[in-house]
Write an enzyme that holds these catalytic residues in place. Structure first.
Site, PDB file in Angstrom:
ATOM      1  N   ILE A   5      -0.283  36.321  64.872  1.00  0.00           N
ATOM      2  CA  ILE A   5      -0.522  36.551  66.301  1.00  0.00           C
ATOM      3  C   ILE A   5       0.550  37.492  66.853  1.00  0.00           C
ATOM      4  O   ILE A   5       0.259  38.390  67.652  1.00  0.00           O
ATOM      5  CB  ILE A   5      -0.542  35.199  67.059  1.00  0.00           C
ATOM      6  CG1 ILE A   5      -1.778  34.396  66.651  1.00  0.00           C
ATOM      7  CG2 ILE A   5      -0.514  35.422  68.570  1.00  0.00           C
ATOM      8  CD1 ILE A   5      -1.892  33.014  67.301  1.00  0.00           C
ATOM      9  N   PHE A  44      -4.886  15.252  64.501  1.00  0.00           N
ATOM     10  CA  PHE A  44      -4.573  14.379  63.361  1.00  0.00           C
ATOM     11  C   PHE A  44      -3.635  15.140  62.415  1.00  0.00           C
ATOM     12  O   PHE A  44      -3.911  16.262  62.030  1.00  0.00           O
ATOM     13  CB  PHE A  44      -5.882  14.024  62.651  1.00  0.00           C
ATOM     14  CG  PHE A  44      -5.759  12.975  61.590  1.00  0.00           C
ATOM     15  CD1 PHE A  44      -6.201  11.675  61.826  1.00  0.00           C
ATOM     16  CD2 PHE A  44      -5.238  13.283  60.339  1.00  0.00           C
ATOM     17  CE1 PHE A  44      -6.112  10.711  60.834  1.00  0.00           C
ATOM     18  CE2 PHE A  44      -5.145  12.321  59.342  1.00  0.00           C
ATOM     19  CZ  PHE A  44      -5.580  11.024  59.590  1.00  0.00           C
ATOM     20  N   GLY A  45      -2.526  14.520  62.034  1.00  0.00           N
ATOM     21  CA  GLY A  45      -1.595  15.158  61.092  1.00  0.00           C
ATOM     22  C   GLY A  45      -0.570  16.059  61.748  1.00  0.00           C
ATOM     23  O   GLY A  45       0.184  16.748  61.058  1.00  0.00           O
ATOM     24  N   GLN A  46      -0.541  16.089  63.095  1.00  0.00           N
ATOM     25  CA  GLN A  46       0.363  17.021  63.784  1.00  0.00           C
ATOM     26  C   GLN A  46       1.108  16.365  64.951  1.00  0.00           C
ATOM     27  O   GLN A  46       1.182  16.951  66.043  1.00  0.00           O
ATOM     28  CB  GLN A  46      -0.425  18.220  64.332  1.00  0.00           C
ATOM     29  CG  GLN A  46      -0.871  19.204  63.264  1.00  0.00           C
ATOM     30  CD  GLN A  46      -1.236  20.547  63.862  1.00  0.00           C
ATOM     31  OE1 GLN A  46      -1.991  20.614  64.830  1.00  0.00           O
ATOM     32  NE2 GLN A  46      -0.700  21.615  63.309  1.00  0.00           N
ATOM     33  N   GLY A  57       4.545  37.938  62.577  1.00  0.00           N
ATOM     34  CA  GLY A  57       3.500  37.056  62.020  1.00  0.00           C
ATOM     35  C   GLY A  57       2.125  37.469  62.511  1.00  0.00           C
ATOM     36  O   GLY A  57       1.970  38.528  63.148  1.00  0.00           O
ATOM     37  N   TYR A 112       3.871  18.904  65.825  1.00  0.00           N
ATOM     38  CA  TYR A 112       3.374  20.157  66.395  1.00  0.00           C
ATOM     39  C   TYR A 112       2.735  19.915  67.770  1.00  0.00           C
ATOM     40  O   TYR A 112       2.989  20.653  68.726  1.00  0.00           O
ATOM     41  CB  TYR A 112       2.354  20.746  65.423  1.00  0.00           C
ATOM     42  CG  TYR A 112       1.836  22.127  65.763  1.00  0.00           C
ATOM     43  CD1 TYR A 112       2.517  23.261  65.341  1.00  0.00           C
ATOM     44  CD2 TYR A 112       0.640  22.292  66.463  1.00  0.00           C
ATOM     45  CE1 TYR A 112       2.022  24.535  65.619  1.00  0.00           C
ATOM     46  CE2 TYR A 112       0.137  23.552  66.742  1.00  0.00           C
ATOM     47  CZ  TYR A 112       0.833  24.671  66.311  1.00  0.00           C
ATOM     48  OH  TYR A 112       0.328  25.924  66.594  1.00  0.00           O
TER      49      TYR A 112
HETATM   50  N1  CAA Z   1      -9.398  12.770  61.323  1.00  0.00           N
HETATM   51  C1  CAA Z   1      -9.478  11.499  60.869  1.00  0.00           C
HETATM   52  N2  CAA Z   1      -9.044  11.126  59.659  1.00  0.00           N
HETATM   53  C2  CAA Z   1      -8.518  12.069  58.872  1.00  0.00           C
HETATM   54  C3  CAA Z   1      -8.386  13.397  59.291  1.00  0.00           C
HETATM   55  C4  CAA Z   1      -8.868  13.737  60.566  1.00  0.00           C
HETATM   56  N3  CAA Z   1      -8.811  14.987  61.044  1.00  0.00           N
HETATM   57  N4  CAA Z   1      -7.794  14.095  58.297  1.00  0.00           N
HETATM   58  C5  CAA Z   1      -7.566  13.222  57.302  1.00  0.00           C
HETATM   59  N5  CAA Z   1      -8.004  12.010  57.637  1.00  0.00           N
HETATM   60  C6  CAA Z   1      -7.957  10.774  56.858  1.00  0.00           C
HETATM   61  C7  CAA Z   1      -8.426  10.976  55.433  1.00  0.00           C
HETATM   62  O1  CAA Z   1      -9.829  10.890  55.346  1.00  0.00           O
HETATM   63  C8  CAA Z   1      -7.741   9.805  54.735  1.00  0.00           C
HETATM   64  O2  CAA Z   1      -8.438   8.620  55.024  1.00  0.00           O
HETATM   65  P1  CAA Z   1      -8.371   7.357  54.014  1.00  0.00           P
HETATM   66  O3  CAA Z   1      -6.914   6.969  53.902  1.00  0.00           O
HETATM   67  O4  CAA Z   1      -9.221   6.320  54.700  1.00  0.00           O
HETATM   68  O5  CAA Z   1      -8.946   7.853  52.725  1.00  0.00           O
HETATM   69  C9  CAA Z   1      -6.411   9.741  55.458  1.00  0.00           C
HETATM   70  O6  CAA Z   1      -6.601  10.398  56.738  1.00  0.00           O
HETATM   71  C10 CAA Z   1      -5.339  10.488  54.694  1.00  0.00           C
HETATM   72  O7  CAA Z   1      -4.110  10.201  55.294  1.00  0.00           O
HETATM   73  P2  CAA Z   1      -2.775  10.684  54.609  1.00  0.00           P
HETATM   74  O8  CAA Z   1      -1.620  10.220  55.399  1.00  0.00           O
HETATM   75  O9  CAA Z   1      -2.802  10.325  53.153  1.00  0.00           O
HETATM   76  O10 CAA Z   1      -2.906  12.222  54.799  1.00  0.00           O
HETATM   77  P3  CAA Z   1      -2.813  13.396  53.766  1.00  0.00           P
HETATM   78  O11 CAA Z   1      -1.504  13.351  53.077  1.00  0.00           O
HETATM   79  O12 CAA Z   1      -4.062  13.412  52.958  1.00  0.00           O
HETATM   80  O13 CAA Z   1      -2.801  14.654  54.733  1.00  0.00           O
HETATM   81  C11 CAA Z   1      -3.204  15.893  56.750  1.00  0.00           C
HETATM   82  C12 CAA Z   1      -3.461  14.601  55.967  1.00  0.00           C
HETATM   83  C13 CAA Z   1      -1.729  16.301  56.728  1.00  0.00           C
HETATM   84  C14 CAA Z   1      -3.577  15.624  58.168  1.00  0.00           C
HETATM   85  C15 CAA Z   1      -4.033  17.015  56.127  1.00  0.00           C
HETATM   86  O14 CAA Z   1      -5.367  16.584  56.093  1.00  0.00           O
HETATM   87  C16 CAA Z   1      -3.946  18.301  56.927  1.00  0.00           C
HETATM   88  O15 CAA Z   1      -3.070  19.129  56.722  1.00  0.00           O
HETATM   89  N6  CAA Z   1      -4.859  18.476  57.870  1.00  0.00           N
HETATM   90  C17 CAA Z   1      -4.859  19.656  58.741  1.00  0.00           C
HETATM   91  C18 CAA Z   1      -4.184  19.358  60.026  1.00  0.00           C
HETATM   92  C19 CAA Z   1      -4.499  20.476  60.971  1.00  0.00           C
HETATM   93  O16 CAA Z   1      -5.589  20.597  61.485  1.00  0.00           O
HETATM   94  N7  CAA Z   1      -3.523  21.341  61.219  1.00  0.00           N
HETATM   95  C20 CAA Z   1      -3.726  22.466  62.095  1.00  0.00           C
HETATM   96  C21 CAA Z   1      -3.010  23.665  61.496  1.00  0.00           C
HETATM   97  S1  CAA Z   1      -3.415  25.162  62.350  1.00  0.00           S
HETATM   98  C22 CAA Z   1      -2.526  25.115  63.736  1.00  0.00           C
HETATM   99  O17 CAA Z   1      -1.782  24.220  64.018  1.00  0.00           O
HETATM  100  C23 CAA Z   1      -2.680  26.296  64.648  1.00  0.00           C
HETATM  101  C24 CAA Z   1      -3.105  25.886  65.986  1.00  0.00           C
HETATM  102  O18 CAA Z   1      -2.295  25.924  66.910  1.00  0.00           O
HETATM  103  C25 CAA Z   1      -4.523  25.533  66.227  1.00  0.00           C
END
Ligand code: CAA
Length: 252
Positions: A21, A154-156, A19, A159
């Site tokens: 990294i 947020f969302g993890q 992959g 992870y």
């Molecule tokens: N902070 C605060 N609120 C957030 C937010 C955040 N970072 N991201 C989304 N929201 C809010 C939205 O604004 C929305 O608010 P409302 O309901 O008031 O409109 C709400 O959360 C959406 O919630 P849902 O449950 O409906 O979420 P979703 O289905 O739209 O998906 C998510 C949300 C999965 C988090 C998506 O935004 C996403 O994939 N985000 C990226 C997460 C991330 O940063 N992942 C890192 C990947 S890289 C990695 O992991 C490598 C590493 O080691 C660094």
């Protein structure tokens, strides 16, 4: 690769070695004189043939071995082969996946697959090599965690929990192997330019990159450099640490 050519080279296994990294780690180690074994998921076996040919065309010789790191028995089979051929000096537990969703939407299988792949793998793979390393009186284990294991994301929940667990594993195993010539350390990458980070929605990714004090996204080579440093024989007084490589995005 002919065995005679690699006889005196230190041997390294990089899980998830094909992959973003992982590839950079394999390249750095191969260029530094290691015999490198890149582990990959069995589902990727066909793709890996052309990956290996491309590496070879770039002057990088890497052995490849398939095993699902979330499966103990598969790791045992992979390790039997590696141990028959001379064991390991360096294990880099790098394999990882994301299955992002807010907790209210997170499906049980996406919780479990992330825990099993990103955390369970440390047990499944390290368990196969640690006794031989301590008996040999020399070895290195480097576990790749994440800034999101240090500060949450947020969302993890899956992870972040797994990646936080990685460093707990590191600190415990480092104590078990201290004094036996084997160091165990964590590296916590920040946002690195790989396909995984490309899964972040565009607007969020841009905001994250704008917030990095060093003002650039990390490169896989930044992580590979840290792995090579911790793997160096002269790093034998460094164990149980969590080394952030994140451009200053999280300091504590
Ligand atoms: N902070 C605060 N609120 C957030 C937010 C955040 N970072 N991201 C989304 N929201 C809010 C939205 O604004 C929305 O608010 P409302 O309901 O008031 O409109 C709400 O959360 C959406 O919630 P849902 O449950 O409906 O979420 P979703 O289905 O739209 O998906 C998510 C949300 C999965 C988090 C998506 O935004 C996403 O994939 N985000 C990226 C997460 C991330 O940063 N992942 C890192 C990947 S890289 C990695 O992991 C490598 C590493 O080691 C660094």
């Amino acid at each position: 690769m002919a065995e005679t050519k690699t006889l005196n080279m230190p041997r390294a296994l990089v899980t998830g070695g094909t992959g973003g990294i992982g590839e950079a780690i394999c390249s750095k180690l191969a260029r530094s004189g290691y015999h490198v074994i890149a582990n990959h998921h069995p589902a990727d076996t066909e793709k890996v043939v052309s990956w290996q040919e491309q590496m070879c065309a770039n002057g990088i010789s890497v052995e490849t071995l398939s095993a699902d790191v979330s499966d103990y028995n598969d790791c045992q089979t992979m390790a039997q082969r590696i141990n028959q051929e001379g064991g390991l000096y360096l294990l880099v537990n790098n394999a990882g996946i994301v299955r992002d969703a807010t907790l209210k939407k997170l499906e049980p299988h996406h919780w479990q697959s992330v825990i099993d792949t990103n955390l369970g793998s440390l047990y499944n793979v390290s368990r196969q090599f640690v006794a031989a390393m301590t008996e040999a009186g020399t070895g290195r284990i480097v576990n790749i965690s994440s800034v999101n294991g240090q500060r949450g994301q947020f969302g993890q929940t899956n992870y972040s929990a797994a990646k936080a667990g990685v460093h707990g594993f590191t600190m415990a195993l480092a104590q078990e192997t201290a004094g036996k010539g084997v160091t165990v350390n964590t590296i916590s990458p920040g946002f690195i330019d790989t396909d995984m980070v490309k899964t972040i929605p565009d607007a969020q990714r841009e905001a994250i990159i704008a917030s990095i004090p060093i003002q650039r996204i990390g490169q896989p080579a930044d992580i590979a450099h840290a792995v090579a440093f911790l793997a160096d024989a002269a790093s034998d007084y460094i164990t149980g640490i969590n080394l952030p490589v994140n451009g200053g995005v999280f300091m504590h």
